[in-house]
Write an enzyme that holds these catalytic residues in place. Structure first.
Site, mmCIF file in Angstrom:
data_model
loop_
_atom_site.group_PDB
_atom_site.id
_atom_site.type_symbol
_atom_site.label_atom_id
_atom_site.label_comp_id
_atom_site.label_asym_id
_atom_site.label_seq_id
_atom_site.Cartn_x
_atom_site.Cartn_y
_atom_site.Cartn_z
ATOM 1 N N ASP A 25 0.885 -1.165 0.000
ATOM 2 C CA ASP A 25 0.000 0.000 0.000
ATOM 3 C C ASP A 25 0.922 1.213 0.000
ATOM 4 O O ASP A 25 1.533 1.546 1.014
ATOM 5 C CB ASP A 25 -0.871 -0.046 1.267
ATOM 6 C CG ASP A 25 -1.713 1.217 1.441
ATOM 7 O OD1 ASP A 25 -1.669 2.087 0.550
ATOM 8 O OD2 ASP A 25 -2.406 1.318 2.473
ATOM 9 N N LYS A 89 2.932 11.245 -3.291
ATOM 10 C CA LYS A 89 1.884 10.609 -4.101
ATOM 11 C C LYS A 89 1.026 11.661 -4.823
ATOM 12 O O LYS A 89 0.513 11.419 -5.909
ATOM 13 C CB LYS A 89 1.018 9.765 -3.170
ATOM 14 C CG LYS A 89 0.039 8.839 -3.858
ATOM 15 C CD LYS A 89 -0.497 7.850 -2.841
ATOM 16 C CE LYS A 89 -1.668 7.057 -3.354
ATOM 17 N NZ LYS A 89 -2.127 6.076 -2.375
ATOM 18 N N GLU A 185 -7.286 0.535 -4.538
ATOM 19 C CA GLU A 185 -7.283 0.405 -3.076
ATOM 20 C C GLU A 185 -8.594 -0.165 -2.511
ATOM 21 O O GLU A 185 -8.552 -1.074 -1.672
ATOM 22 C CB GLU A 185 -6.929 1.759 -2.443
ATOM 23 C CG GLU A 185 -5.450 2.094 -2.665
ATOM 24 C CD GLU A 185 -5.112 3.566 -2.489
ATOM 25 O OE1 GLU A 185 -5.990 4.341 -2.065
ATOM 26 O OE2 GLU A 185 -3.963 3.945 -2.790
#
Ligand code: AMP
Length: 624
Positions: A25, A89, A185
């Site tokens: 993740d 990100k 996700e």
């Protein structure tokens, strides 16, 4: 659409041979790596037992330890903000024009394709920075598992566009990771909860992290998940709750002009208080401001809930939108999964419970759930479980993809929210006689006109054999792979001429842009439809004017009387004139129909003459 059973070919493991695979993740605030051992998915801690790796990279002046990642880097965030990169990100796959450069402490460089960050180690692309985080996770995993990794599944937000996904994949490659798949996700969260164990159901994945909010609606049918809708807010997360408390503190201690150090102190105290209030009823915030004043404040959970009520409410808007997109009422959802550290806040849980009328699933740690699901998926893809028993989840593409057609219109090939991987093809033809090339313009968006959509790529199909307008058969195929990456191919089927492009846009769309484009499209549906009809009428009319003019020039005098010739030419002029002067769809359609019927007899005579010409001189045996 048929649901797909997807098995990765050629990856079945030999019996008893466990291949080392991990799920990662790669988060905005924190990143994690997990693996499956003895059928159980678990997060791998570092050598000090810490499971979360702060997604922070620092380029230090110390040549011995030039790059630090995670907690060490985070410790220097305050003293060296320019060289300590957090939330990278947010920059992945983005150009400088996509970003608000004033909102970051970094010196951003307008490098081609994607923004770079100017650090003391030189210009660093977000891909390189992310690769450092991934490299750290990879070595943590290899140290912990005692061997080289066969592959990894890396999660990305469901809203990530092509450029952002590509950037993530590039970062993984740079870190020496073999990417088995990028996985959305929410999809990973669903796997972690084993929601597949039921026979069918509809689930909502509510993901409130440090800086972003995502909501996804998944449907389970016969053991296969399909993502029905996604929505979110890229500028809403736990950080906003920190700001809310920090702002309250500033008011309480009457700090008029906070220095950057004050702001950092307030934010850090705010975050600690916020996290504490998830388990205690009241907490203290104490410190000293840069003007030398000591302060000590008490904040109750109740007061925090009141001051943050608007933020909680803001998350519910995208939830309602996603439900609307999926054609569902909140009560029809069979389960709600909470993801992201911010879902520990009791007021968030209460709001979710109230909206869906059911208790959300919270058994798994909301920080770990995505990595745990990614690890389960990696385990399957690496071939550690029999592919026959397994399936891979389907994801969804967030915006429609299409092609430019005549008149500046967009023909949608893959509609928004289509499950991926997917491939769709559509046939097109040439517009002009003798046309030997066709420009293919790939677009993304919900609107009808090219000018209102986003251009992704252009390429030409050349070498089409000259034919009359409408005779060529050009098959355009759009393919989105399991990672959400698009490739487009065009083939003229009678000649076999082909052209192909991997769509790698120079930079990506911001999530807000996606949301804006959707809102825009919803608001403009009627006017768009009217614009489309007008353009279509204009294209049809122009085609008929051109074809009739060419036919009159070629055969008009031979096949028509003077009066007939003039009458037909008059109709052609009228329609051509109307095209110049009118934007009335009805009028253009009527005039087109009039010219069409006026030219029918002429067309028939041309056909007869054509057949006669073809037959004259042909030998009898050739006609048999
Ligand atoms: P994530 O991006 O999912 O790692 O989420 C990080 C966010 O979760 C940060 O804003 C944290 O402050 C927040 N968070 C972590 N633990 C808690 C907690 N116990 N209560 C409230 N927020 C939390």
């Amino acid at each position: 659409m048929a649901l797909l059973q997807i098995a990765e070919p050629g990856q079945a493991a030999a019996p008893h041979q466990h291949r080392l695979a991990v799920g990662i993740d790669l988060g905005t605030t924190n990143s994690l790596v997990a693996t499956v051992a003895s059928g159980i998915s678990r997060v791998l801690p570092d050598d000090q037992g810490r499971r979360l790796l702060p997604s922070v990279v620092r380029y230090s002046e110390d040549p011995e330890q030039a790059i630090s990642v995670g907690h060490t880097a985070q410790a220097e965030q305050v003293s060296d903000p320019r060289n300590t990169i957090v939330s990278v990100k947010r920059f992945m796959g983005r150009s400088l024009a996509d970003l608000d450069a004033t909102a970051t402490p970094y010196s951003l460089l307008d490098t081609p394709g994607m923004v770079s960050l100017d650090t003391r180690a030189g210009a660093k692309s977000p891909v390189e920075v992310s690769a450092e985080i991934l490299r750290e996770l990879r070595s943590r995993a290899e140290a912990s598992l005692g061997g080289d990794l066969v592959g990894s599944v890396i999660t990305v937000p469901a809203y990530f566009d092509d450029a952002q996904r590509q950037a993530t994949k590039d970062a993984a490659r740079l870190a020496g990771l073999n990417v088995l798949r990028l996985l959305n996700e929410p999809t990973a969260a669903a796997i972690a909860y084993g929601l597949d164990k039921g026979s069918s159901g509809t689930f909502a994945i509510y993901d409130l992290g440090g800086g972003t909010f995502d909501i996804s609606i998944l449907r389970l049918t016969q053991g296969v998940f399909e993502v029905k809708a996604t929505a979110g807010d890229a500028a809403l997360g736990g950080d906003d709750f920190d700001h809310c408390i920090a702002e309250w503190m500033r008011g309480q201690i009457a700090l008029e002009n906070p220095t950057p150090a004050d702001t950092r102190l307030l934010l850090s105290l705010a975050r600690t208080a916020k996290e504490a209030l998830s388990s205690v009823a009241s907490t203290e915030l104490a410190g000293r401001s840069s003007d030398g004043r000591e302060f000590r404040l008490t904040l109750s959970r109740e007061a925090f809930e009141v001051m943050s009520a608007d933020l909680v409410k803001r998350t519910l808007r995208p939830v309602r939108k996603a439900l609307r997109d999926a054609g569902l009422e909140a009560e029809e959802v069979d389960g709600v999964v909470l993801v992201g550290g911010s879902t520990r806040m009791p007021q968030v849980r209460a709001a979710v419970r109230e909206l869906f009328g059911r208790e959300p699933l919270t058994d798994l740690d909301p920080d770990e759930v995505v990595a745990l699901g990614a690890a389960l998926q990696a385990n399957i893809l690496a071939g550690n479980r029999s592919a026959a028993d397994d399936w891979l989840l389907l994801d969804v593409c967030p915006l429609s993809l299409g092609l430019e057609t005549m008149g500046g219109l967009v023909e949608k090939i893959i509609p928004r929210n289509s499950t991926i991987p997917t491939a769709r093809a559509q046939e097109f033809t040439t517009f002009k006689d003798g046309q030997t090339a066709m420009a293919i313009h790939v677009l993304q968006g919900e609107r009808e006109l090219v000018s209102d959509c986003r251009s992704l790529a252009r390429f030409d199909l050349r070498g089409i054999p000259p034919m009359v307008a409408g005779a060529a058969r050009i098959r355009v195929t759009f393919q989105i792979d399991a990672d959400g990456l698009l490739s487009v191919g065009a083939c003229e089927t009678t000649s076999g001429v082909e052209a192909h492009i991997e769509v790698k846009p120079a930079y990506g769309l911001r999530d807000e842009q996606i949301a804006d484009m959707l809102l825009d499209a919803y608001g403009k549906a009627d006017s768009d439809m009217a614009a489309r009809m007008l353009r279509e009428a204009q294209v049809d009319a122009r085609r008929l004017v051109d074809a009739t003019t060419a036919a009159l020039a070629e055969d008009g005098h031979a096949l028509l009387s003077r009066d007939e010739y003039q009458a037909l030419q008059q109709r052609v002029y009228e329609l051509a004139e109307l095209l110049q002067t009118s934007a009335e769809t009805r009028a253009i359609k009527d005039a087109t129909a009039a010219l069409n019927s006026a030219s029918t007899a002429f067309a028939e005579r041309r056909m007869d003459a054509g057949i006669r010409r073809a037959l004259s001189g042909a030998r009898l045996e050739e006609l048999a």
